[in-house]
Every structure is written in structure tokens, then in C-alpha cells.
Scaffold this motif. Structure first.
Motif, short mmCIF file in Angstrom:
data_model
loop_
_atom_site.label_atom_id
_atom_site.label_comp_id
_atom_site.label_asym_id
_atom_site.label_seq_id
_atom_site.Cartn_x
_atom_site.Cartn_y
_atom_site.Cartn_z
N LEU A 169 0.81 -1.21 0.00
CA LEU A 169 0.00 0.00 0.00
C LEU A 169 0.85 1.27 0.00
O LEU A 169 1.87 1.33 0.69
N PRO A 170 0.42 2.30 -0.71
CA PRO A 170 1.02 3.62 -0.50
C PRO A 170 0.76 4.05 0.94
O PRO A 170 -0.27 3.70 1.53
N GLN A 171 1.70 4.79 1.52
CA GLN A 171 1.56 5.17 2.92
C GLN A 171 0.26 5.92 3.18
O GLN A 171 -0.37 5.73 4.23
N GLU A 172 -0.15 6.76 2.25
CA GLU A 172 -1.38 7.52 2.43
C GLU A 172 -2.57 6.59 2.63
O GLU A 172 -3.43 6.85 3.48
N GLU A 173 -2.63 5.51 1.88
CA GLU A 173 -3.74 4.57 2.00
C GLU A 173 -3.71 3.85 3.34
O GLU A 173 -4.76 3.60 3.96
#
Length: 372
Positions: free
Chosen positions: A185-189
Motif C-alpha cells: 500500500l502507498p503510505q497515504e492509504e
């Protein structure tokens, strides 16, 4: 909760959502994805499955899951749609249903929702109406979906006027949660998913809220020793609520903490603000309303704000958002009844109240970003 070691020596935990004939297991573990085929074959739900996934997740996990089904003697087909909240509408459901029909899927076949909350909502809704209902299972690949949207049977798609205004209650036959996919996952997600995690502690379980404070470093480092029990606890709490109120007639509404204003902010952003970030903003706003309404001590709002910020989540409505536009979205939210907006407000950490007794002036002040 049952805990067992799989053949590779990994711990696997199973929680049961008790809904009589609609009961189903939630399996949580590392490497769970690789065991889905054998589990589905043993369950005998269907011989043929359409894996519904957005184009991004399909490129990462789609072929892998097809191979897993094939190895278990099951037939699988991958059907994709464009990623993002913009795809969460009736036209996407219609397109997916047409592709199922073209490929000869019937009521004895099944669906697999492989992806995040958008995929789970779309697939569940599709399963509930295709051939008047076919079985489906959830394979959530985002933290938000693993701890919240994949459990409980809510399905739905958006209208231009707001989120999830068309949908059904339709329970999956099983949920398979593989914590290893969180590393993709991207960190934002991931951080967006943490908003839903914090929601459970703030609204239901004060001890869990404190645990999240203590385990912050381990959680942000994706330490399995923290991640697995964190996801398990969220699923346990949601299962307990759903078992008592499957169709959101009363108690289940507490799970909307942060979602009333959060949905309005998300919609006002044109769905450019991710759901978890909007919920974080909505929780802080709800806490402010609780203080202004005399339901909570200011320390409650401060505690929620502090934990959200500790997980690098936003707590303020972005500059430039028009309060009148936010008001419009609030008025058509599903939680508005008879023209009255119902809010889920914290009385203390771990306890909330559902109420429409909120002063209009306080709502307007919070929408303008005026916090005490």
C-alpha cells in the motif's frame, strides 16, 4: 476467536460473524491469500468465480489469485474496472453485470471482491442483484477494507448528490484478510485506514484506544505482532455490533462516528480526499460538536485530535471548502431523517451518543473550522 497454526507455521486466526443462516468466518493471518483456493473448494460455494478487481490491484494480485483458484480445482476469471472512487457508480455495476452475463455466469457461480473498499462495495452490490443474488467473498487488500468495509454486509454506490445513496445489505460468505498485502500500500492509504481503526477505539473501546497510543511506532512500522491483533480487534468489535444490529436500525449507527461530516467533506472534495482522511476530519469535527453541545469535556476532543495527529491524519476541514456546500451534502446524507441531521458524538473515549440535538449555530461554526 479460534487460533491455529497453518502448515507453514504461521498463526492464523478466525472470527465468526454470527448471523444465523448468514453467518460467516473472517480469517486473518499472514499469507492467507495463498490458502483461499483450498478454503473455497472445501466450502463448496461455487465451482466458478469471477474475481472483481480494479486495474491497479489486478496488476498486482489478479493473476496470483487466479493461479491459486486453479490449483484448488476451481475456475476463475478476472474482470476489472478503473480504480478510484469515480468508478463507484451504477454504470460500473451495469458494465460488470453485462460482462458476467456475456461469459455465462449464473446463480450457481460466485464473485470474489479483490481490492479496497470501492471494490468491496461494488462487488457486494453486484452480487446482491445479479441473478437476484449470488454468493461472494471478500478479499480486502487495504487496511480500511480489512478493518471495516469488508465486514458487515453494507454494499453501495455513489450518486452525484452523495456517497452510498444506492445500496443493499448483503453479507459475504467469507472474508479473507492477508496482512502481508498491506506492505504494497502507498503510505497515504495505510494512514487512511488507521482513521477507521481509531474510530473503533474512540467510539466503542477505550482500552483499544489506549493500546493504539502505546503501539503507534510498531503499527506504523507494520510489525505483524501489532498489525494482526489490531485488525483482529477491529473485526471483533464490528462483528459484535453487526450481530446485534445487522441493518443499522439502532446500535450499528455508532459505527458512523466521523462519517456524517466526513462524507460531506469527501463529497465536497470531488472525492479527491481519500475516505480515511475525510473520516479523521469528521471525527475531530464530531468531537468539537460534542464539546459545544455540553456532551463531552474538552479533554475528549483533545485526546481524539492528539491520536489522529500522532498517526499523521488531518483533523481540520481544508481551507477553501465552502460551508454552504458542506451543508448541502449534510442535508442529503443517509443519516439525515425528516430534515434532521443525526450525529454520532463522543461523550467520552469509548462511548458515543446518536443525537439530532445539535444547535444549527454550532454546526455552522464547525463547518467554518471554528474550534474551541
Amino acid at each position: 476467536m479460534n487460533t491455529a497454526m497453518n502448515g507453514e507455521g504461521r498463526v492464523e486466526q478466525t472470527i465468526q460473524v454470527g448471523l444465523d443462516e448468514r453467518s460467516y468466518p473472517i480469517t486473518i493471518g499472514t499469507g492467507t491469500l495463498g490458502r483461499i483456493g483450498s478454503a473455497l473448494a472445501a466450502a463448496g460455494l461455487a465451482k466458478r468465480y469471477a474475481i472483481i478487481s480494479d486495474d491497479r490491484v489486478a496488476s498486482l494480485q489478479g493473476q496470483h489469485l487466479l493461479d491459486i483458484l486453479y490449483q484448488a480445482g476451481l475456475v476463475g476469471e478476472l474482470i476489472t474496472f478503473p480504480h478510484g472512487e469515480a468508478s463507484k457508480h451504477l454504470a460500473t455495476v451495469e458494465q460488470l453485470a453485462s460482462r458476467l452475463a456475456e461469459r455465462g455466469f449464473d446463480r450457481k457461480d460466485g464473485l470474489v471482491a479483490l481490492g479496497g473498499g470501492v471494490t468491496g462495495d461494488i462487488t457486494g452490490f453486484l452480487a446482491s442483484i445479479y441473478m437476484r443474488g449470488i454468493p461472494f467473498v471478500q478479499v480486502p487488500t487495504t487496511l480500511l477494507a480489512q478493518v471495516d468495509s469488508s465486514v458487515g454486509g453494507k454494499t453501495g454506490v455513489d450518486l452525484p448528490q452523495g456517497k452510498n445513496l444506492i445500496g443493499t445489505f448483503y453479507q459475504p460468505r467469507a472474508v479473507f484478510i492477508d496482512t502481508e498485502v498491506l506492505r504494497t500500500l502507498p503510505q497515504e492509504e495505510f494512514l487512511g485506514g488507521m482513521a477507521e481503526v481509531i474510530k473503533y477505539g474512540a467510539s466503542i473501546d477505550a482500552e483499544f484506544f489506549s493500546w493504539l497510543e502505546r503501539q503507534r511506532k510498531a503499527i506504523l512500522a507494520l510489525d505483524p505482532a501489532a498489525i494482526v491483533p489490531m485488525i483482529r480487534r477491529c473485526c471483533e468489535l464490528k462483528a459484535q455490533v453487526v450481530e446485534q444490529d445487522e441493518r443499522e436500525g439502532g446500535l450499528r449507527r455508532i459505527l458512523n462516528f466521523g462519517h456524517t461530516i466526513g462524507h460531506a467533506v469527501e463529497a465536497a472534495s470531488g472525492y479527491q480526499l481519500i475516505h480515511g482522511f475525510a473520516v479523521a476530519i469528521g471525527m475531530r469535527a464530531a468531537a468539537e460538536l460534542a464539546v459545544r453541545s455540553g456532551m463531552a469535556d474538552p479533554s475528549v476532543a483533545a485526546g481524539i485530535d492528539q491520536l489522529l495527529r500522532a498517526y499523521r491524519l488531518p483533523t481540520e476541514i481544508p481551507a477553501g471548502f465552502d460551508p454552504a456546500t458542506l451543508r448541502t451534502y449534510l442535508s442529503i446524507d443517509k443519516k439525515t431523517v425528516g430534515g434532521r441531521i443525526f450525529f454520532v458524538l463522543p461523550e467520552r473515549i469509548g462511548a458515543v451518543r446518536i443525537t439530532d440535538q445539535v444547535r444549527e449555530a454550532d454546526i455552522d461554526a464547525v463547518l467554518r473550522g471554528e474550534f474551541l
